[in-house]
Design a protein around this motif. Structure first.
Motif, PDB file in Angstrom:
ATOM      1  N   ALA A  92      26.732  34.935  40.412  1.00 32.79           N
ATOM      2  CA  ALA A  92      27.828  35.856  40.046  1.00 32.79           C
ATOM      3  C   ALA A  92      27.270  37.270  39.880  1.00 32.79           C
ATOM      4  N   THR A  93      26.115  37.388  39.222  1.00 33.22           N
ATOM      5  CA  THR A  93      25.508  38.710  39.012  1.00 33.22           C
ATOM      6  C   THR A  93      25.179  39.358  40.349  1.00 33.22           C
ATOM      7  N   ASP A  94      24.521  38.596  41.233  1.00 35.60           N
ATOM      8  CA  ASP A  94      24.154  39.142  42.548  1.00 35.60           C
ATOM      9  C   ASP A  94      25.396  39.606  43.319  1.00 35.60           C
ATOM     10  N   ALA A  95      26.471  38.817  43.215  1.00 39.44           N
ATOM     11  CA  ALA A  95      27.681  39.165  43.972  1.00 39.44           C
ATOM     12  C   ALA A  95      28.326  40.430  43.413  1.00 39.44           C
ATOM     13  N   ILE A  96      28.377  40.530  42.089  1.00 39.91           N
ATOM     14  CA  ILE A  96      29.012  41.722  41.488  1.00 39.91           C
ATOM     15  C   ILE A  96      28.194  42.971  41.824  1.00 39.91           C
ATOM     16  N   VAL A  97      26.873  42.872  41.659  1.00 38.78           N
ATOM     17  CA  VAL A  97      26.013  44.024  41.952  1.00 38.78           C
ATOM     18  C   VAL A  97      26.132  44.387  43.440  1.00 38.78           C
ATOM     19  N   GLY A  98      26.074  43.374  44.289  1.00 42.11           N
ATOM     20  CA  GLY A  98      26.138  43.619  45.737  1.00 42.11           C
ATOM     21  C   GLY A  98      27.441  44.315  46.111  1.00 42.11           C
TER      22      GLY A  98
ATOM     23  N   ARG B  84      21.358  50.665  39.585  1.00 45.78           N
ATOM     24  CA  ARG B  84      21.926  51.243  40.800  1.00 45.78           C
ATOM     25  C   ARG B  84      23.275  51.893  40.524  1.00 45.78           C
ATOM     26  N   ARG B  85      23.516  53.000  41.246  1.00 48.74           N
ATOM     27  CA  ARG B  85      24.827  53.648  41.164  1.00 48.74           C
ATOM     28  C   ARG B  85      25.820  52.857  42.010  1.00 48.74           C
ATOM     29  N   LEU B  86      27.085  52.983  41.674  1.00 47.00           N
ATOM     30  CA  LEU B  86      28.096  52.277  42.445  1.00 47.00           C
ATOM     31  C   LEU B  86      28.330  52.969  43.784  1.00 47.00           C
ATOM     32  N   ALA B  87      28.657  52.164  44.774  1.00 47.43           N
ATOM     33  CA  ALA B  87      28.960  52.736  46.084  1.00 47.43           C
ATOM     34  C   ALA B  87      30.305  53.436  45.997  1.00 47.43           C
ATOM     35  N   ASP B  88      30.502  54.372  46.864  1.00 44.58           N
ATOM     36  CA  ASP B  88      31.783  55.069  46.856  1.00 44.58           C
ATOM     37  C   ASP B  88      32.781  54.256  47.679  1.00 44.58           C
ATOM     38  N   THR B  89      33.129  53.090  47.151  1.00 40.59           N
ATOM     39  CA  THR B  89      34.049  52.199  47.861  1.00 40.59           C
ATOM     40  C   THR B  89      35.456  52.798  47.810  1.00 40.59           C
ATOM     41  N   PRO B  90      36.388  52.337  48.671  1.00 39.31           N
ATOM     42  CA  PRO B  90      37.753  52.868  48.621  1.00 39.31           C
ATOM     43  C   PRO B  90      38.330  52.730  47.206  1.00 39.31           C
TER      44      PRO B  90
END
Ligand SMILES: Cc1cc2nc3c(=O)[nH]c(=O)nc-3n(C[C@H](O)[C@H](O)[C@H](O)COP(=O)(O)OP(=O)(O)OC[C@H]3O[C@@H](n4cnc5c(N)ncnc54)[C@H](O)[C@@H]3O)c2cc1C
Length: 394
Positions: free
Chosen positions: A299-305, A379-385
């Motif tokens: 779950a952690t890997d998926a949320i971070v990814g 890590r910073r968050l990606a600039d997702t939509p």
């Protein structure tokens, strides 16, 4: 506006997920809150020991999360509304989230057997284990009769622990089929000898149909006198997830995909006993500490990814075997194969007891050091939509 991650439950799964998210995501754009009903970290693996009379360490969650940046809210969750992305508490408070991790664990399942809820004790939560302990205290002087129903791992551990710690009590263990049916022949023999040594009376091929205040009623009309009936015949998940409209199994577990994401609500992840996850062998992972670790990691890997726009790492989802304590000086380690069937070899006796003690210590260390003392790479968050939309709204 920061991305709000709310983790429900600070047990083996929830504490791990929260700590690792805090280690890997930048606090500049994420805010992590853990919600737990009790102020302490409960070592659930040892609640049968607590009931038997041992002292069990319970670190304060405020200390566990100190310095991690994680906010702790001590409250009982009463509802989750995944459409509005809101969690509700007993004190009528509410908390909104962008990503929810549901790790509220499980509780005792009575399977609809009459009288269990009213008359039986259990060991799936600390208050319940303490109630049983108090009852055992009061029964010791009069050689009270304790009947443990269920010969799964919890039933075996509970019956043997009570018998060893309180030799003045008479302890019986009820098994629906053959005692320790899921163990190898050698381990079954070991278990039987341990029960004999500790004076545990084993009743096999016995189904319980009702529990009364002073009796256990079995199929075929047998009634067993009991001063304390301990129900260990299975775990179920709180109906909170089902009531919120999430897709769940019959026993309330949230059905997740291979990244631990709810198949009905993509903002919700589940880990530990609350998750119905399929292991690498194609079978559902059992409710266990090992599964709490592997589902929590995934779950952690998926949320971070997903939040940082990186590839999602794939965790191993397997179950290596059963580690069963038989009091403090004996135990059984039963490895299983990839179909979850017992391998012929097992480890028994003091060596197994020592290994089990080591496992308990490692589990406590891992849960009470949720960031694992590892260097942070936030890590910073990606600039997702989604993130861009939020920024535009902020
Ligand atoms: C006596 C006993 C012995 C066991 N022995 C073993 C063993 O040897 N090996 C093994 O692998 N497994 C064992 N298990 C099973 C193991 O304990 C569970 O599989 C494991 O605890 C699951 O972890 P979790 O994080 O999902 O849940 P938990 O560890 O139960 O954590 C859930 C957390 O959520 C909190 N919570 C629950 N409901 C609410 C609510 N409504 N609001 C707020 N907070 C809430 C709880 O207080 C708790 O802190 C044992 C279980 C018992 C009861």
């Amino acid at each position: 506006m920061k991305h709000r991650i709310v983790v429900l439950g600070a047990g083996y799964a929830g504490a791990y997920v929260a700590g690792n998210l805090a280690r890997r995501l930048s606090p500049k754009d994420t805010e992590i809150t853990v919600v737990n009903a009790e102020p302490d970290l409960i070592q659930r693996l040892r609640l049968h020991q607590l009931a038997a009379g041992h002292v069990i360490e319970a670190p304060k969650l405020a200390d566990v999360f100190a310095g991690t940046g994680i906010r702790l809210r001590l409250a009982r969750v009463t509802a989750v509304d995944p459409e509005r992305q809101i969690v509700t508490f007993t004190d009528t408070g509410e908390l909104g989230y962008d990503t929810l991790v549901y790790a509220l664990g499980s509780h005792v399942a009575d399977h609809g057997v009459p009288g269990v809820a009213e008359h039986a004790f259990h060991v799936t939560a600390r208050p319940a284990a303490l109630r049983l302990r108090e009852r055992l205290d009061s029964l010791e002087a009069e050689r009270g009769r304790v009947v443990v129903v269920g010969d799964g791992l919890t039933g075996i551990e509970t019956a043997t622990e009570i018998a060893e710690a309180r030799p003045g009590l008479s302890v019986a263990l009820i098994a629906r089929g053959e005692l320790g049916a899921r163990l190898s022949a050698g381990a079954r023999g070991h278990l039987r000898r341990a029960c004999d040594r500790l004076g545990v009376t084993v009743l096999e091929h016995t189904s319980v149909e009702a529990v009364e205040a002073t009796r256990v009623l079995c199929a075929g009309g047998t009634a067993l006198a009991s001063d304390a009936t301990v129900w260990t015949a299975g775990f179920a998940v709180d109906p909170i997830a089902a009531a919120g409209g999430m897709k769940v199994t019959q026993n309330g577990q949230i059905i997740v995909d291979d990244t631990m994401r709810s198949v009905s609500h993509p903002d919700v992840y589940a880990a530990g006993d609350s998750a119905y996850a399929i292991g690498d062998n194609g079978r559902p992972l059992p409710m266990s500490c090992a599964s709490a670790g592997s589902t929590g990691r995934q779950a952690t890997d998926a949320i971070v990814g997903r939040l940082t726009g990186r590839k999602i790492a794939k965790s191993k989802l397997d179950y290596p075997g059963n580690h069963i304590s038989l009091g403090r000086r004996d135990g059984i380690l039963q490895p299983v194969d990839d179909q979850a069937l017992a391998r012929p070899k097992y480890v028994g006796g003091r060596k197994a007891a020592r290994i089990k003690t080591g496992i308990l210590q490692i589990s406590l260390w891992a849960t009470s050091h949720p960031t694992f003392g590892l260097p942070t790479r936030r890590r910073r968050l990606a600039d997702t939509p989604n993130a861009s939309a939020k920024k535009a709204l902020a």
